[in-house]
Design a protein around this motif. Structure first.
Motif, PDB file in Angstrom:
ATOM      1  N   ARG A  33       0.831  -1.208   0.000  1.00 26.33           N
ATOM      2  CA  ARG A  33       0.000   0.000   0.000  1.00 26.33           C
ATOM      3  C   ARG A  33       0.861   1.251   0.000  1.00 26.33           C
ATOM      4  O   ARG A  33       1.851   1.319   0.722  1.00 26.33           O
ATOM      5  CB  ARG A  33      -0.897   0.037   1.230  1.00 26.33           C
ATOM      6  CG  ARG A  33      -1.946  -1.062   1.225  1.00 26.33           C
ATOM      7  CD  ARG A  33      -2.865  -0.926   2.382  1.00 26.33           C
ATOM      8  NE  ARG A  33      -3.488   0.383   2.349  1.00 26.33           N
ATOM      9  CZ  ARG A  33      -4.758   0.606   2.613  1.00 26.33           C
ATOM     10  NH1 ARG A  33      -5.550  -0.403   2.910  1.00 26.33           N
ATOM     11  NH2 ARG A  33      -5.253   1.817   2.593  1.00 26.33           N
ATOM     12  N   ALA A  34       0.445   2.226  -0.768  1.00 27.56           N
ATOM     13  CA  ALA A  34       1.116   3.528  -0.772  1.00 27.56           C
ATOM     14  C   ALA A  34       0.690   4.356   0.432  1.00 27.56           C
ATOM     15  O   ALA A  34       1.431   5.229   0.880  1.00 27.56           O
ATOM     16  CB  ALA A  34       0.803   4.274  -2.064  1.00 27.56           C
ATOM     17  N   ASP A  35      -0.491   4.067   0.981  1.00 28.09           N
ATOM     18  CA  ASP A  35      -1.020   4.830   2.120  1.00 28.09           C
ATOM     19  C   ASP A  35      -0.975   4.006   3.405  1.00 28.09           C
ATOM     20  O   ASP A  35      -1.968   3.845   4.101  1.00 28.09           O
ATOM     21  CB  ASP A  35      -2.433   5.319   1.826  1.00 28.09           C
ATOM     22  CG  ASP A  35      -3.414   4.180   1.554  1.00 28.09           C
ATOM     23  OD1 ASP A  35      -2.966   3.045   1.284  1.00 28.09           O
ATOM     24  OD2 ASP A  35      -4.630   4.422   1.626  1.00 28.09           O
ATOM     25  N   LYS A  36       0.187   3.492   3.734  1.00 27.05           N
ATOM     26  CA  LYS A  36       0.409   2.659   4.926  1.00 27.05           C
ATOM     27  C   LYS A  36      -0.080   3.352   6.192  1.00 27.05           C
ATOM     28  O   LYS A  36       0.146   4.539   6.385  1.00 27.05           O
ATOM     29  CB  LYS A  36       1.921   2.361   5.026  1.00 27.05           C
ATOM     30  CG  LYS A  36       2.359   1.718   6.318  1.00 27.05           C
ATOM     31  CD  LYS A  36       2.070   0.257   6.331  1.00 27.05           C
ATOM     32  CE  LYS A  36       2.500  -0.368   7.655  1.00 27.05           C
ATOM     33  NZ  LYS A  36       1.560  -1.350   8.115  1.00 27.05           N
ATOM     34  N   ARG A  37      -0.771   2.572   7.059  1.00 25.36           N
ATOM     35  CA  ARG A  37      -1.249   3.056   8.353  1.00 25.36           C
ATOM     36  C   ARG A  37      -0.903   2.033   9.418  1.00 25.36           C
ATOM     37  O   ARG A  37      -0.832   0.828   9.134  1.00 25.36           O
ATOM     38  CB  ARG A  37      -2.778   3.239   8.346  1.00 25.36           C
ATOM     39  CG  ARG A  37      -3.343   4.100   7.239  1.00 25.36           C
ATOM     40  CD  ARG A  37      -2.878   5.522   7.198  1.00 25.36           C
ATOM     41  NE  ARG A  37      -3.166   6.243   8.415  1.00 25.36           N
ATOM     42  CZ  ARG A  37      -2.545   7.358   8.785  1.00 25.36           C
ATOM     43  NH1 ARG A  37      -1.591   7.858   8.051  1.00 25.36           N
ATOM     44  NH2 ARG A  37      -2.858   7.967   9.888  1.00 25.36           N
ATOM     45  N   ASP A  40      -2.524  -1.781   9.730  1.00 23.83           N
ATOM     46  CA  ASP A  40      -3.241  -2.252   8.542  1.00 23.83           C
ATOM     47  C   ASP A  40      -2.665  -3.537   7.952  1.00 23.83           C
ATOM     48  O   ASP A  40      -3.240  -4.126   7.055  1.00 23.83           O
ATOM     49  CB  ASP A  40      -3.330  -1.162   7.470  1.00 23.83           C
ATOM     50  CG  ASP A  40      -1.985  -0.768   6.866  1.00 23.83           C
ATOM     51  OD1 ASP A  40      -0.947  -1.368   7.212  1.00 23.83           O
ATOM     52  OD2 ASP A  40      -1.986   0.173   6.037  1.00 23.83           O
ATOM     53  N   PRO A  44       4.632  -1.153   3.105  1.00 24.12           N
ATOM     54  CA  PRO A  44       4.573   0.147   2.433  1.00 24.12           C
ATOM     55  C   PRO A  44       5.323   0.173   1.104  1.00 24.12           C
ATOM     56  O   PRO A  44       6.445  -0.326   1.000  1.00 24.12           O
ATOM     57  CB  PRO A  44       5.217   1.097   3.440  1.00 24.12           C
ATOM     58  CG  PRO A  44       6.109   0.235   4.270  1.00 24.12           C
ATOM     59  CD  PRO A  44       5.445  -1.114   4.312  1.00 24.12           C
ATOM     60  N   TRP A 115      11.363   3.263   6.860  1.00 18.14           N
ATOM     61  CA  TRP A 115       9.950   3.613   6.737  1.00 18.14           C
ATOM     62  C   TRP A 115       9.514   4.396   7.979  1.00 18.14           C
ATOM     63  O   TRP A 115       9.662   3.908   9.103  1.00 18.14           O
ATOM     64  CB  TRP A 115       9.069   2.373   6.572  1.00 18.14           C
ATOM     65  CG  TRP A 115       7.622   2.755   6.653  1.00 18.14           C
ATOM     66  CD1 TRP A 115       6.771   2.535   7.701  1.00 18.14           C
ATOM     67  CD2 TRP A 115       6.879   3.499   5.685  1.00 18.14           C
ATOM     68  NE1 TRP A 115       5.541   3.072   7.434  1.00 18.14           N
ATOM     69  CE2 TRP A 115       5.583   3.685   6.195  1.00 18.14           C
ATOM     70  CE3 TRP A 115       7.183   4.030   4.436  1.00 18.14           C
ATOM     71  CZ2 TRP A 115       4.595   4.366   5.505  1.00 18.14           C
ATOM     72  CZ3 TRP A 115       6.197   4.703   3.746  1.00 18.14           C
ATOM     73  CH2 TRP A 115       4.924   4.864   4.280  1.00 18.14           C
ATOM     74  N   ASN A 116       9.014   5.619   7.767  1.00 21.03           N
ATOM     75  CA  ASN A 116       8.506   6.481   8.839  1.00 21.03           C
ATOM     76  C   ASN A 116       9.550   6.701   9.940  1.00 21.03           C
ATOM     77  O   ASN A 116       9.230   6.742  11.122  1.00 21.03           O
ATOM     78  CB  ASN A 116       7.208   5.902   9.421  1.00 21.03           C
ATOM     79  CG  ASN A 116       6.376   6.947  10.130  1.00 21.03           C
ATOM     80  OD1 ASN A 116       6.472   8.134   9.858  1.00 21.03           O
ATOM     81  ND2 ASN A 116       5.552   6.498  11.061  1.00 21.03           N
ATOM     82  N   ARG A 121       5.807  10.022  11.699  1.00 20.43           N
ATOM     83  CA  ARG A 121       4.492  10.675  11.713  1.00 20.43           C
ATOM     84  C   ARG A 121       3.496   9.703  12.342  1.00 20.43           C
ATOM     85  O   ARG A 121       3.420   8.532  11.946  1.00 20.43           O
ATOM     86  CB  ARG A 121       4.083  11.051  10.299  1.00 20.43           C
ATOM     87  CG  ARG A 121       5.005  12.120   9.738  1.00 20.43           C
ATOM     88  CD  ARG A 121       4.505  12.772   8.479  1.00 20.43           C
ATOM     89  NE  ARG A 121       3.692  11.930   7.627  1.00 20.43           N
ATOM     90  CZ  ARG A 121       3.806  11.883   6.307  1.00 20.43           C
ATOM     91  NH1 ARG A 121       4.707  12.599   5.685  1.00 20.43           N
ATOM     92  NH2 ARG A 121       3.015  11.105   5.604  1.00 20.43           N
ATOM     93  N   ARG A 124       1.465   6.359  10.822  1.00 17.20           N
ATOM     94  CA  ARG A 124       1.932   5.965   9.486  1.00 17.20           C
ATOM     95  C   ARG A 124       2.529   4.559   9.456  1.00 17.20           C
ATOM     96  O   ARG A 124       2.887   4.057   8.407  1.00 17.20           O
ATOM     97  CB  ARG A 124       2.987   6.959   8.979  1.00 17.20           C
ATOM     98  CG  ARG A 124       2.468   8.294   8.559  1.00 17.20           C
ATOM     99  CD  ARG A 124       1.675   8.234   7.281  1.00 17.20           C
ATOM    100  NE  ARG A 124       2.354   7.441   6.280  1.00 17.20           N
ATOM    101  CZ  ARG A 124       2.726   7.839   5.096  1.00 17.20           C
ATOM    102  NH1 ARG A 124       2.463   9.054   4.730  1.00 17.20           N
ATOM    103  NH2 ARG A 124       3.336   7.042   4.257  1.00 17.20           N
TER     104      ARG A 124
END
Length: 168
Positions: A33-37, A40, A44, A115-116, A121, A124
């Motif tokens: 996913r491009a919109d990693k949360r 989830d 990413p 990543w993040n 953030r 993320r």
């Protein structure tokens, strides 16, 4: 996205391509996913630099000269509202965190991506690692997982220019 280079680990439909070889791997149960949360289960998308390597010195030999040993007090903060979110912390720790020195061998060798990180953030996602798999085909919570012998081979050959390239 910057084109993949010869030192990069490139995720393909059939595994990771690295140094002329292909290694089977598993990714997050949520796919790429491009919109990693946070939570989830997705891996990413993006070009993620390799920024660290940890290992259990009580279980395996040092996989690379720059790898750092972890022990029972080492944790990884996964609390989005904490200032240490997505960073290594030490117990005792008041926030939510994942134990790095697990009872099972999953994290005996961990390769850390950016990543993040280093400025995380909130929400993320955290702890996007390369580590051993539970078994072939078993998805992760967002990490990339390998056969332990393949992971050791990779760990001995990655360097400061290595990136994990995950196309979304």
């Amino acid at each position: 996205m910057t084109p993949a280079g010869p030192d990069d680990l490139v995720l393909t439909p059939s595994g990771i391509r690295f140094r002329g070889r292909r290694f089977p791997c598993t990714i997050g149960r949520g796919g790429v996913r491009a919109d990693k949360r946070e939570g989830d289960g997705a891996t990413p998308a993006g070009c993620h630099r390799i920024v660290g390597m940890f290992y259990r010195a009580d279980r395996i030999a040092r996989p690379a000269a720059w790898a750092a040993a972890i022990g029972p007090r080492d944790l990884w903060c996964d609390a989005p509202d904490h200032p240490a979110y997505n960073h290594r912390v030490r117990a005792p720790f008041a926030g939510s965190a994942e134990r790095l020195a697990r009872g099972d061998p999953l994290y005996d060798l961990i390769i850390v991506t950016d990543w993040n990180w280093p400025i995380a953030r909130a929400g993320r996602g955290s702890a996007i690692f390369l580590h051993r798999w539970r078994r072939p085909g078993w998805p992760t919570e967002g990490c990339v997982a390998f056969d332990p012998q393949h992971l050791r081979w990779i760990a001995g050959r990655i360097g400061p220019r290595t990136r994990l390239v995950v196309r979304g």
